[in-house]
Design a protein around this motif. Sequence first.
Motif, PDB file in Angstrom:
ATOM      1  N   UNK A 152       0.841  -1.201   0.000  1.00  0.00           N
ATOM      2  CA  UNK A 152       0.000   0.000   0.000  1.00  0.00           C
ATOM      3  C   UNK A 152       0.874   1.249   0.000  1.00  0.00           C
ATOM      4  N   UNK A 153       1.897   1.252   0.867  1.00  0.00           N
ATOM      5  CA  UNK A 153       2.804   2.394   0.941  1.00  0.00           C
ATOM      6  C   UNK A 153       3.538   2.601  -0.379  1.00  0.00           C
ATOM      7  N   UNK A 158       4.300   5.893  -5.123  1.00  0.00           N
ATOM      8  CA  UNK A 158       4.554   5.937  -6.564  1.00  0.00           C
ATOM      9  C   UNK A 158       3.517   6.797  -7.271  1.00  0.00           C
ATOM     10  N   UNK A 159       2.249   6.638  -6.898  1.00  0.00           N
ATOM     11  CA  UNK A 159       1.187   7.436  -7.509  1.00  0.00           C
ATOM     12  C   UNK A 159       1.359   8.914  -7.170  1.00  0.00           C
ATOM     13  N   UNK A 170       3.121   2.209 -15.046  1.00  0.00           N
ATOM     14  CA  UNK A 170       4.327   1.796 -15.770  1.00  0.00           C
ATOM     15  C   UNK A 170       5.490   1.584 -14.804  1.00  0.00           C
ATOM     16  N   UNK A 171       5.664   2.508 -13.857  1.00  0.00           N
ATOM     17  CA  UNK A 171       6.776   2.406 -12.910  1.00  0.00           C
ATOM     18  C   UNK A 171       6.628   1.179 -12.010  1.00  0.00           C
ATOM     19  N   UNK A 172       5.412   0.899 -11.579  1.00  0.00           N
ATOM     20  CA  UNK A 172       5.185  -0.281 -10.742  1.00  0.00           C
ATOM     21  C   UNK A 172       5.444  -1.562 -11.530  1.00  0.00           C
ATOM     22  N   UNK A 173       5.065  -1.559 -12.807  1.00  0.00           N
ATOM     23  CA  UNK A 173       5.343  -2.723 -13.652  1.00  0.00           C
ATOM     24  C   UNK A 173       6.848  -2.952 -13.772  1.00  0.00           C
TER      25      UNK A 173
END
Length: 374
Positions: A152-153, A158-159, A170-173
Motif C-alpha cells: 500500500x505504501x 509511486x502514484x 508503468x513504474x510499478x510494472x
Amino acid sequence: MRRWNVFDRVGPQVNNPNQTMGMFLAEAYQKIAQLQVILNNDPMQMEFVEQQVKELFDLGAGLCLTGMIANSMNSKEHDKRCEETRLEYAIPLRAGHERQVEVHLGAGHISYAATLYCQPKSPAASREDHTPGLDIDLSQYGFSENVSPWLVSKVCRTVALAPSLDQAYVELQRDGIQLTRTTIDRIVSRAGSESLTVRERMLEQFERGDMKQGCEFTGRRVSVQIDGGRTRTRGVLEWIDPVENFGKTQSQVTGELSAGRSKETRRSSRFQADWREPKLLIIYAHDDNGRRDEAVRVLIDGSFGDADYMERLISMHLHRLGANKAKTITFNSDGATWIWGRIDSILAKAKVESAVVVNQVLDVCHAVENLAAR
C-alpha cells in the motif's frame, strides 16, 4: 484452520517459512543456472539478467512472507487477538465465516488465503454509519482490502510522485509489481479514505482532551505556513432518462454546460468543473538562519473544509508535535483575514506556553504585490 496456497487458488498449501523457502530454493537454483548461461554467452544482457534476478528474489520474499504469516495465523495468540478485535470493533460483528481471498504481498507477490470474514450483526447499523465487516485475520497484520501494508505504501508513494496514474502503473510494472490500473486506483482511494478517517479520530481525541502533547518540537524553532489554493473538482452529472431524451446530450436536456467530463459530440467540448479552494498548511522546524532542520520531519496537510476546520487541524498538529515547548513559532502566510484572525485561538487550543516567542510574518511575495499595486 486458516489455509494459505501459493501460485494459484488450488496450489501447494503452506504452513511455515521453511516450507516456502524450500520451494524458492528449488526454483532459484534452476533459474540462476539459466541466467548464468545467458550472461556467459552475451555480457550485454546484463540488464535483462539483473531484472530477472530481482524478480526471482522478489518471489522469494513473497513466499517467505506467506510462510511466516501462515505460521503466525495458526497460533493461539493469533486467535486471541482476533477475538479481542472482533469484540472491540466499532459495531457488533458475527463470529465469522471462512472465505478464500487473493492476497497481494510485497513486491507484487500474490498468495491465496482462506481467512475468517466477520459480517456486521445488524446490516442496518452497518449501512447507517458506513462501517463494513472485517477480515479478522488479515486485519491483525495491517492489510487493507487484502493488500499488505508495505505494498500500500509503495503504490501510494509511486502514484503521488508520478505525474499520472498511467505513469505510476508503468513504474510499478518496471518494479515487478503486477497490478491493474483499477487495482492501483482502488488501493490509493482506499488509503486516502482511511487516512482521512484516522485524522478525524485524532481530531476527536484532541478535542476530548485525550491526546498527549508530543515533544518533537521541544526547544526548536517552528514555522507554520498557511495558504489557500485553487483546484477544479468534477461536478455531479445529472441523470438523463435514456428513453425520454434519446439521442440528446446533457446540455440539450438541461440547457446548461455539462458538469464533469462532457458527453457532447462537438470537438470544442471540454471538461467542465467548479473552482474550489483547498486550504493548505506546512509545519516544519528550522535553524537560526531559517534553513529547514533535516532531523525533523515536515508535516504537510490540507482540507477542502472551512476556516474553522483548519483552525482545529492546525491546533491539533501543534499540540501533538509539542509546539507548546518550542523556542519560537512563526506563522507565515498571505494577507487573508481568515488566517490572521485565528492565530490567538490556535495557540490557546494547542496550549502553547506564554514563554514561547510567537512571530507573525506576511509572505514577502504578497506584500510586494500590494506595495506595487499602491
